[in-house]
Design a protein around this motif. Structure first.
Motif, short mmCIF file in Angstrom:
data_model
loop_
_atom_site.label_atom_id
_atom_site.label_comp_id
_atom_site.label_asym_id
_atom_site.label_seq_id
_atom_site.Cartn_x
_atom_site.Cartn_y
_atom_site.Cartn_z
N ASP A 1 0.84 -1.20 0.00
CA ASP A 1 0.00 0.00 0.00
C ASP A 1 0.88 1.25 0.00
OD1 ASP A 1 -1.73 2.09 0.51
OD2 ASP A 1 -2.81 1.08 2.11
N PRO A 2 0.76 2.12 -1.02
CA PRO A 2 1.58 3.33 -1.06
C PRO A 2 1.41 4.23 0.16
CG PRO A 2 0.55 2.96 -3.18
CD PRO A 2 -0.07 1.98 -2.23
N ARG A 3 0.23 4.20 0.78
CA ARG A 3 0.02 5.00 1.99
C ARG A 3 0.93 4.50 3.12
NH1 ARG A 3 -4.53 3.40 -0.34
NH2 ARG A 3 -5.99 4.93 -1.17
N GLU A 4 1.02 3.18 3.23
CA GLU A 4 1.88 2.60 4.25
C GLU A 4 3.35 2.82 3.89
OE1 GLU A 4 2.32 -1.62 6.72
OE2 GLU A 4 1.01 -1.51 4.97
N MET A 5 3.66 2.83 2.60
CA MET A 5 5.03 3.11 2.16
C MET A 5 5.47 4.51 2.59
SD MET A 5 5.27 1.62 -1.71
CE MET A 5 5.10 -0.11 -2.12
N VAL A 6 4.55 5.47 2.58
CA VAL A 6 4.90 6.83 3.01
C VAL A 6 5.46 6.80 4.42
CG1 VAL A 6 3.97 9.09 3.64
CG2 VAL A 6 3.33 8.05 1.46
N THR A 7 4.74 6.11 5.32
CA THR A 7 5.16 6.07 6.72
C THR A 7 6.37 5.18 6.93
OG1 THR A 7 2.90 6.47 7.47
CG2 THR A 7 4.43 5.52 9.07
N ARG A 8 6.28 3.93 6.48
CA ARG A 8 7.26 2.92 6.85
C ARG A 8 8.52 2.94 5.98
NH1 ARG A 8 4.39 -2.71 7.93
NH2 ARG A 8 6.56 -3.19 8.50
N HIS A 9 8.44 3.55 4.81
CA HIS A 9 9.62 3.66 3.95
C HIS A 9 10.16 5.10 3.92
CE1 HIS A 9 9.50 -0.41 2.89
NE2 HIS A 9 8.82 -0.36 1.77
N LEU A 10 9.33 6.05 3.48
CA LEU A 10 9.85 7.41 3.27
C LEU A 10 10.10 8.14 4.59
CD1 LEU A 10 7.79 8.67 0.19
CD2 LEU A 10 10.00 7.50 0.24
N LEU A 11 9.06 8.28 5.42
CA LEU A 11 9.23 9.06 6.65
C LEU A 11 10.18 8.37 7.62
CD1 LEU A 11 5.57 10.30 7.24
CD2 LEU A 11 7.45 11.50 6.09
N ASP A 12 10.14 7.05 7.68
CA ASP A 12 11.06 6.32 8.56
C ASP A 12 12.50 6.56 8.12
OD1 ASP A 12 11.44 4.54 10.80
OD2 ASP A 12 11.98 2.99 9.37
N SER A 13 12.75 6.54 6.81
CA SER A 13 14.10 6.84 6.31
C SER A 13 14.50 8.27 6.62
CB SER A 13 14.16 6.60 4.80
OG SER A 13 13.98 5.24 4.47
N LEU A 14 13.56 9.20 6.43
CA LEU A 14 13.88 10.62 6.60
C LEU A 14 14.08 11.00 8.06
CD1 LEU A 14 11.39 12.09 3.99
CD2 LEU A 14 13.89 12.04 3.81
#
Length: 212
Positions: A52-65
């Motif tokens: 889910d791209p919504r979950e990717m925002v949190t668990r991939h992008l924001l977590d990395s940032l």
């Protein structure tokens, strides 16, 4: 690839997360471009278990940032980076940071090369290799490995890449007391920082380990 292929609320979720983390709003464009490419490739090549791209925002992008404040310039080897996490978001955020994306999986490397090309990331390169086989001794100021092994395990496969005085920055959940106690000689914890990732449930800490 344009961002309109993502669900309509994905951009707003990312923008809200960036604002909560006091990161520049103009990062949203390239980050969404990366996410759209990842979402498209993931449907065919199964690059990440998160669908889910919504979950990717949190668990991939924001977590990395969440790691972004701990970098500025210099060199970073991102070990076992998978589809480029956290290395590609960090390269987007810090144009002065030279990022090497270390990954042995061929399909993930093909994806990252396409992402680096489409995003015009002149400060990122892909090294298709196992970390322990990468012949670049003492070439890096920083190491990270977001989803890889214990602290001692990361050092065992990638410690040779770090220059004297360099740092390993490891993302962890709860504070890993047993891992810290098992650090090899010559390595010591410099700091442990709790991280706030918008939308992420559970503890997150950045453990910084120095090489003497």
């Amino acid at each position: 690839m344009s961002t309109h292929t993502l669900p309509a609320d994905v951009a707003a979720s990312l923008e809200q997360g960036l604002a909560a983390m006091s990161l520049p709003a103009d990062l949203a464009g390239p980050l969404l471009q990366y996410l759209a490419l990842l979402d498209r490739w993931n449907k065919t090549y199964n690059l990440t278990a998160i669908r889910d791209p919504r979950e990717m925002v949190t668990r991939h992008l924001l977590d990395s940032l969440a790691m972004a404040p701990f970098f500025s310039t210099g060199t970073l080897a991102d070990l076992g980076t998978g589809p480029g996490l956290p290395g590609i978001p960090l390269a987007i955020t810090h144009p002065g940071l030279q990022v090497t994306l270390v990954e042995s999986n061929g399909k993930k490397c093909r994806f990252m090369r396409e992402a680096v090309r489409k995003l015009g990331l002149s400060n990122a390169r892909v090294a298709e290799s196992r970390a322990e086989a990468l012949d670049e001794p003492a070439a890096y100021d920083n190491l990270t490995a977001r989803a890889m092994d214990t602290l001692a395990g990361i050092i065992a496969v990638g410690g040779h890449l770090l220059r004297p005085g360099g740092r390993l920055l490891a993302m962890k959940g709860v504070v890993p007391h047993e891992e810290i106690a098992a650090l090899p000689a010559g390595w010591q914890v410099e700091s442990i920082t709790p991280l706030q990732v918008p939308g992420l449930v559970g503890e997150r800490h950045l453990v910084v380990v120095g090489r003497g």
